[in-house]
Design an enzyme around this catalytic site. Structure first.
Site, PDB file in Angstrom:
ATOM      1  N   HIS A   1      -1.528   7.120  -2.667  1.00 28.95           N
ATOM      2  CA  HIS A   1      -2.870   6.804  -2.148  1.00 28.95           C
ATOM      3  C   HIS A   1      -2.809   6.121  -0.780  1.00 28.95           C
ATOM      4  O   HIS A   1      -3.685   5.315  -0.446  1.00 28.95           O
ATOM      5  CB  HIS A   1      -3.631   5.936  -3.166  1.00 28.95           C
ATOM      6  CG  HIS A   1      -2.974   4.601  -3.416  1.00 28.95           C
ATOM      7  ND1 HIS A   1      -2.966   3.994  -4.645  1.00 28.95           N
ATOM      8  CD2 HIS A   1      -2.295   3.758  -2.595  1.00 28.95           C
ATOM      9  CE1 HIS A   1      -2.324   2.839  -4.562  1.00 28.95           C
ATOM     10  NE2 HIS A   1      -1.909   2.680  -3.323  1.00 28.95           N
TER      11      HIS A   1
ATOM     12  N   HIS B   1      -6.287  -3.409  -3.716  1.00 31.37           N
ATOM     13  CA  HIS B   1      -5.339  -4.059  -2.797  1.00 31.37           C
ATOM     14  C   HIS B   1      -5.971  -5.328  -2.218  1.00 31.37           C
ATOM     15  O   HIS B   1      -6.249  -5.393  -1.012  1.00 31.37           O
ATOM     16  CB  HIS B   1      -4.945  -3.105  -1.678  1.00 31.37           C
ATOM     17  CG  HIS B   1      -4.250  -1.857  -2.140  1.00 31.37           C
ATOM     18  ND1 HIS B   1      -4.910  -0.815  -2.749  1.00 31.37           N
ATOM     19  CD2 HIS B   1      -2.948  -1.485  -2.086  1.00 31.37           C
ATOM     20  CE1 HIS B   1      -4.041   0.154  -3.035  1.00 31.37           C
ATOM     21  NE2 HIS B   1      -2.843  -0.241  -2.649  1.00 31.37           N
TER      22      HIS B   1
ATOM     23  N   HIS C   1       8.248   3.066  -1.861  1.00 30.80           N
ATOM     24  CA  HIS C   1       7.921   2.462  -0.564  1.00 30.80           C
ATOM     25  C   HIS C   1       8.040   0.955  -0.621  1.00 30.80           C
ATOM     26  O   HIS C   1       7.844   0.350  -1.660  1.00 30.80           O
ATOM     27  CB  HIS C   1       6.562   2.920  -0.015  1.00 30.80           C
ATOM     28  CG  HIS C   1       5.313   2.519  -0.765  1.00 30.80           C
ATOM     29  ND1 HIS C   1       5.068   2.847  -2.069  1.00 30.80           N
ATOM     30  CD2 HIS C   1       4.208   1.863  -0.347  1.00 30.80           C
ATOM     31  CE1 HIS C   1       3.861   2.420  -2.429  1.00 30.80           C
ATOM     32  NE2 HIS C   1       3.315   1.804  -1.408  1.00 30.80           N
TER      33      HIS C   1
ATOM     34  N   GLU D   1       3.863   0.459  -7.863  1.00 31.59           N
ATOM     35  CA  GLU D   1       2.593   1.179  -8.088  1.00 31.59           C
ATOM     36  C   GLU D   1       2.773   2.342  -9.072  1.00 31.59           C
ATOM     37  O   GLU D   1       1.835   2.763  -9.727  1.00 31.59           O
ATOM     38  CB  GLU D   1       2.028   1.705  -6.762  1.00 31.59           C
ATOM     39  CG  GLU D   1       1.491   0.601  -5.865  1.00 31.59           C
ATOM     40  CD  GLU D   1       0.852   1.115  -4.579  1.00 31.59           C
ATOM     41  OE1 GLU D   1       0.124   0.348  -3.961  1.00 31.59           O
ATOM     42  OE2 GLU D   1       1.095   2.279  -4.194  1.00 31.59           O
TER      43      GLU D   1
HETATM   44  C1  DHB Z   1       0.831   1.939   2.651  1.00 26.59           C
HETATM   45  C2  DHB Z   1       0.997   2.398   1.357  1.00 26.59           C
HETATM   46  C3  DHB Z   1       0.256   1.873   0.314  1.00 26.59           C
HETATM   47  O1  DHB Z   1       0.387   2.265  -0.993  1.00 26.59           O
HETATM   48  C4  DHB Z   1      -0.675   0.904   0.569  1.00 26.59           C
HETATM   49  O2  DHB Z   1      -1.433   0.480  -0.461  1.00 26.59           O
HETATM   50  C5  DHB Z   1      -0.852   0.421   1.856  1.00 26.59           C
HETATM   51  C6  DHB Z   1      -0.098   0.951   2.900  1.00 26.59           C
HETATM   52  C7  DHB Z   1       1.592   2.527   3.796  1.00 26.59           C
HETATM   53  O3  DHB Z   1       2.587   3.216   3.587  1.00 26.59           O
HETATM   54  O4  DHB Z   1       1.176   2.350   4.944  1.00 26.59           O
HETATM   55 FE    FE Z   2      -1.023   0.970  -2.453  1.00 28.16          FE
END
Ligand code: DHB
Ligand code: FE
Length: 280
Positions: free
Chosen positions: A12, A59, A193, A240
């Site tokens: 997302h 978030h 990530h 996540e």
């Molecule tokens: C990013 C990814 C995310 O899941 C998020 O909530 C905020 C930023 C990103 O990769 O920029």
């Molecule tokens: Fe996120």
């Protein structure tokens, strides 16, 4: 009776929403990512779901560190699009499904999952980006949405196994809703990530692809992944992915894989996507 016909998982990343909103989806950077959702858009248009349950994380938008519900179920008639710092996304308002949501609240809480119930909530990129990926840019979203927020922002988040079992409780709730409805459940977030500190930018494609395989064929193995393993293998924000277990728990043990897509990069993340249908 209502039934869950399928589950869909996808990342997302907020920048995906920006790409849609600013007409950048055909650019070299974004094209391969969006190409992987063409089949998905056609598939969901054919399915014509009557409602979608979107499992996602807020978030620090609707909730802050002042209030941290582990599982929060949206029971409202509508949800405003949040301004996350650069104005609200120019997407249609999100229409709720209070009748289904209140039935889910009763069924799931009496099933001993103590949900937080939410009657007013703004929704952020965690919910709107998956809608954009699956539906593009319609004038109105094609069906109502029941949001289910999972805390993955502040330690301790729920375990993968707890999420998987919540999915099973969602399944029992939907199965016992006395209205003919075809429901699709989304699990959002991930994949690997890390947005912060020494390992910022971490991507682990090997782990991500193994996780996609587990979603399709071995959901109990995915549900058993520990917090430490997510952290080590998929980075601090890879947690996540626990939310995908909620989606998976709501499906049959054996499912039919309809589509899969994996692409790196989108902003700082690996983007993963899978569509799984219950076999009738
Ligand atoms: C990013 C990814 C995310 O899941 C998020 O909530 C905020 C930023 C990103 O990769 O920029
Ligand atoms: Fe996120």
């Amino acid at each position: 009776m209502a039934e869950i016909i399928a589950g869909v998982a996808m990342s997302h990343v907020p920048a995906i929403g920006v790409a849609v909103d600013q007409g950048l989806t055909g650019e070299d950077y974004w094209k391969p990512l969006f190409a992987g959702f063409e089949k998905s858009k056609q598939w969901i248009a054919d399915q014509k779901p009557d409602a979608i349950i979107v499992v996602y994380n807020d978030h620090a938008t609707a909730f802050s560190l002042e209030l941290i519900p582990t599982f929060a179920l949206g029971c409202a008639a509508n949800y405003e699009i949040a301004d996350e710092g650069w104005g609200a996304r120019p997407v249609p308002p999100v229409i709720g499904e209070p009748e289904l949501a209140w039935h889910m609240a009763q069924s799931i809480i009496l099933d001993e999952f103590d949900l937080t119930l939410v009657n007013k909530m703004e929704v952020d990129h965690g919910l709107t980006v998956p809608l954009s990926l699956m539906f593009g840019q319609p004038d109105a979203w094609p069906c109502p949405v029941v949001p289910l927020c999972v805390n993955v922002v502040q330690y301790p988040p729920p375990t993968g196994n707890r999420c998987y079992n919540l999915g099973k409780a969602i399944r029992r709730a939907v199965d016992s809703f006395d209205k003919d409805m075809r429901v699709i459940i989304f699990g959002t977030g991930g994949m690997s990530h890390q947005l912060q500190a020494e390992r910022a930018g971490l991507i682990n494609s090997e782990f991500d692809n193994r996780f996609l395989d587990m979603m399709a064929n071995d959901p109990e193995k995915a549900a058993a992944i520990s917090h430490v393993e997510y952290l080590r293998e998929s980075g601090s924000e890879g947690i996540e992915m626990v939310m995908w277990n909620v989606m998976r728990g709501a499906l049959d043990h054996e499912v039919k894989e309809i589509h899969r897509h994996y692409h790196v990069p989108a902003s700082n993340t690996a983007v993963g996507h899978i569509i799984l249908e219950n076999i009738k």
